[in-house]
Design an enzyme around this catalytic site. Structure first.
Site, PDB file in Angstrom:
ATOM      1  N   ASP A 256       0.834  -1.210   0.000  1.00  6.84           N
ATOM      2  CA  ASP A 256       0.000   0.000   0.000  1.00  6.84           C
ATOM      3  C   ASP A 256       0.866   1.256   0.000  1.00  6.84           C
ATOM      4  O   ASP A 256       0.350   2.378  -0.062  1.00  6.84           O
ATOM      5  CB  ASP A 256      -1.006  -0.009   1.154  1.00  6.84           C
ATOM      6  CG  ASP A 256      -0.345  -0.075   2.510  1.00  6.84           C
ATOM      7  OD1 ASP A 256       0.897  -0.189   2.570  1.00  6.84           O
ATOM      8  OD2 ASP A 256      -1.074  -0.023   3.526  1.00  6.84           O
ATOM      9  N   SER A 257       2.203   1.080   0.042  1.00  6.75           N
ATOM     10  CA  SER A 257       3.105   2.210  -0.193  1.00  6.75           C
ATOM     11  C   SER A 257       2.842   2.800  -1.577  1.00  6.75           C
ATOM     12  O   SER A 257       3.272   3.923  -1.866  1.00  6.75           O
ATOM     13  CB  SER A 257       4.570   1.795  -0.038  1.00  6.75           C
ATOM     14  OG  SER A 257       4.847   0.627  -0.785  1.00  6.75           O
TER      15      SER A 257
ATOM     16  N   GLU B 206      -1.602  -5.520   8.294  1.00  2.00           N
ATOM     17  CA  GLU B 206      -0.825  -4.923   9.387  1.00  2.00           C
ATOM     18  C   GLU B 206      -1.460  -5.210  10.741  1.00  2.00           C
ATOM     19  O   GLU B 206      -2.687  -5.220  10.871  1.00  2.00           O
ATOM     20  CB  GLU B 206      -0.738  -3.396   9.192  1.00  2.00           C
ATOM     21  CG  GLU B 206       0.099  -3.005   8.009  1.00  2.00           C
ATOM     22  CD  GLU B 206       0.318  -1.497   7.892  1.00  2.00           C
ATOM     23  OE1 GLU B 206      -0.038  -0.747   8.831  1.00  2.00           O
ATOM     24  OE2 GLU B 206       0.839  -1.081   6.840  1.00  2.00           O
TER      25      GLU B 206
ATOM     26  N   LYS C 191      -1.262  -9.499   2.626  1.00  2.76           N
ATOM     27  CA  LYS C 191      -0.553  -9.040   3.829  1.00  2.76           C
ATOM     28  C   LYS C 191      -1.447  -8.064   4.580  1.00  2.76           C
ATOM     29  O   LYS C 191      -2.138  -7.266   3.940  1.00  2.76           O
ATOM     30  CB  LYS C 191       0.759  -8.342   3.445  1.00  2.76           C
ATOM     31  CG  LYS C 191       1.474  -7.688   4.626  1.00  2.76           C
ATOM     32  CD  LYS C 191       2.877  -7.238   4.297  1.00  2.76           C
ATOM     33  CE  LYS C 191       2.984  -5.862   3.692  1.00  2.76           C
ATOM     34  NZ  LYS C 191       2.402  -4.766   4.491  1.00  2.76           N
TER      35      LYS C 191
ATOM     36  N   GLU D 180       8.982  -4.274  10.453  1.00  5.56           N
ATOM     37  CA  GLU D 180       9.416  -2.982   9.914  1.00  5.56           C
ATOM     38  C   GLU D 180       9.950  -2.080  11.027  1.00  5.56           C
ATOM     39  O   GLU D 180       9.260  -1.821  12.032  1.00  5.56           O
ATOM     40  CB  GLU D 180       8.245  -2.293   9.184  1.00  5.56           C
ATOM     41  CG  GLU D 180       8.647  -0.932   8.620  1.00  5.56           C
ATOM     42  CD  GLU D 180       7.692  -0.396   7.565  1.00  5.56           C
ATOM     43  OE1 GLU D 180       6.759  -1.116   7.154  1.00  5.56           O
ATOM     44  OE2 GLU D 180       7.899   0.756   7.146  1.00  5.56           O
TER      45      GLU D 180
ATOM     46  N   ASP E 185      -1.322  -6.178  -0.597  1.00  2.00           N
ATOM     47  CA  ASP E 185      -1.586  -5.542   0.699  1.00  2.00           C
ATOM     48  C   ASP E 185      -3.079  -5.275   0.892  1.00  2.00           C
ATOM     49  O   ASP E 185      -3.744  -4.736   0.000  1.00  2.00           O
ATOM     50  CB  ASP E 185      -0.848  -4.186   0.759  1.00  2.00           C
ATOM     51  CG  ASP E 185       0.120  -4.110   1.930  1.00  2.00           C
ATOM     52  OD1 ASP E 185       0.045  -4.959   2.833  1.00  2.00           O
ATOM     53  OD2 ASP E 185       0.950  -3.186   1.917  1.00  2.00           O
TER      54      ASP E 185
HETATM   55  O1  KIV Z   1       3.521  -1.146   1.614  1.00  3.27           O
HETATM   56  C1  KIV Z   1       4.707  -1.484   1.663  1.00  3.27           C
HETATM   57  O2  KIV Z   1       5.508  -1.173   0.766  1.00  3.27           O
HETATM   58  C2  KIV Z   1       5.170  -2.275   2.790  1.00  3.27           C
HETATM   59  C3  KIV Z   1       6.634  -2.510   2.904  1.00  3.27           C
HETATM   60  C4  KIV Z   1       7.351  -1.297   3.299  1.00  3.27           C
HETATM   61  C5  KIV Z   1       6.943  -3.657   3.785  1.00  3.27           C
HETATM   62  O3  KIV Z   1       4.390  -2.669   3.582  1.00  3.27           O
END
Ligand code: KIV
Length: 263
Positions: free
Chosen positions: A43-44, A113, A111, A180, A82
């Site tokens: 989600d970055s 959080e 994934k 992280e 994500d």
């Molecule tokens: O969203 C992302 O890029 C991440 C990584 C920094 C692990 O969760």
């Protein structure tokens, strides 16, 4: 790697796992031709691709579109999609619809959080046949609660909480987890305590693997140089020079020439 089971195999053999983020088809094509083990459609994307100040701005449609684009370019890679901000906190049915969308777009796993308050949801996704990667330490979706993008687990109490969450996520069935921005000794301790492979970012050398944001390792943003990023390219400089060169060629009328024209 093409399956979540290979994460355990790699960990057992002591081979580090490499992961990069990716959000689009053309980068995915390049990564597909590398030895990188797996791709995180993180989600970055919200910050890197859309210019938002945090990952809070990612939503299910955004993540689904990025997963679909990456899956088209990287058919040989294991893809983790994500789950965006709050999508796992709105009830089981919307969560499972999100998982369904990400998997149908081409992810092989998801994934999410944190741990507290959604361990049952993690188990439910796993029991539905979808591998889940956890994410602890600096969980960027909680940036407003954490007071910024800061190292987590420096004190005894917070370190213990992260360790407890890691054990709980393993118990809930996660096949791997991102750690992280936590101190290296804590990442080591967690990795030693788990059977589940850990993937570190800003968490030192003792995790089962490492992940970096693709644009960080390519040096695409000269103003962003956190301690934990190693730059492998001056991507910004190289690309800027190429575009400037094109501009100069157009303005000097040296582009196009005869061999670049139809006659
Ligand atoms: O969203 C992302 O890029 C991440 C990584 C920094 C692990 O969760």
């Amino acid at each position: 790697m093409k399956s979540a089971l290979e994460f355990q195999k790699k960990q057992a053999s002591g081979d580090p796992i490499s992961m990069v983020t990716c959000y689009d088809t053309w980068s995915a094509r390049i990564i597909n031709d590398t030895e990188i083990d797996c791709i995180l459609v993180g989600d970055s994307a919200s910050m890197v691709m859309h210019g938002h100040p945090s990952t809070v701005h990612a939503d299910v449609d955004m993540m689904t579109a990025h997963v679909r684009a990456v899956a088209k370019g990287a058919p040989d890679k294991f893809i983790i999609g994500d789950i965006p901000f709050l999508a796992h906190r709105k009830g089981l049915q919307p969560l499972m619809e999100t998982v369904d969308k990400l998997m149908k777009a081409g992810a092989h796993s998801v994934k999410l959080e944190g741990a507290q308050g959604h361990l049952d949801e993690v188990s439910h996704i796993v029991q539905s046949g979808v591998p889940v990667m956890g994410h602890l330490g600096l969980t960027p979706q909680s940036v407003n609660q954490l007071g910024g993008f800061k190292v987590q687990g420096k004190g005894e109490e917070t370190a213990r909480a992260i360790m407890d969450d890691a054990l709980a996520l393993e118990n809930a069935g996660c096949f791997s987890m991102v750690l992280e921005c936590i101190p290296a000794p804590l990442a080591n301790e967690i990795t030693e305590a788990l059977n589940t492979p850990t993937i570190g970012i800003g968490s030192g050398p003792h995790t089962s693997g490492q992940v970096l944001v693709l644009h960080d390792l390519l040096g695409m943003d000269p103003s962003f140089q956190p301690k934990f990023v190693r730059r492998y390219l001056d991507g910004y400089g190289l690309i800027k020079n190429a575009i400037d060169q094109f501009d100069e060629d157009v303005k000097s009328k040296s582009f196009p020439v005869k061999k670049e024209s139809f006659v």
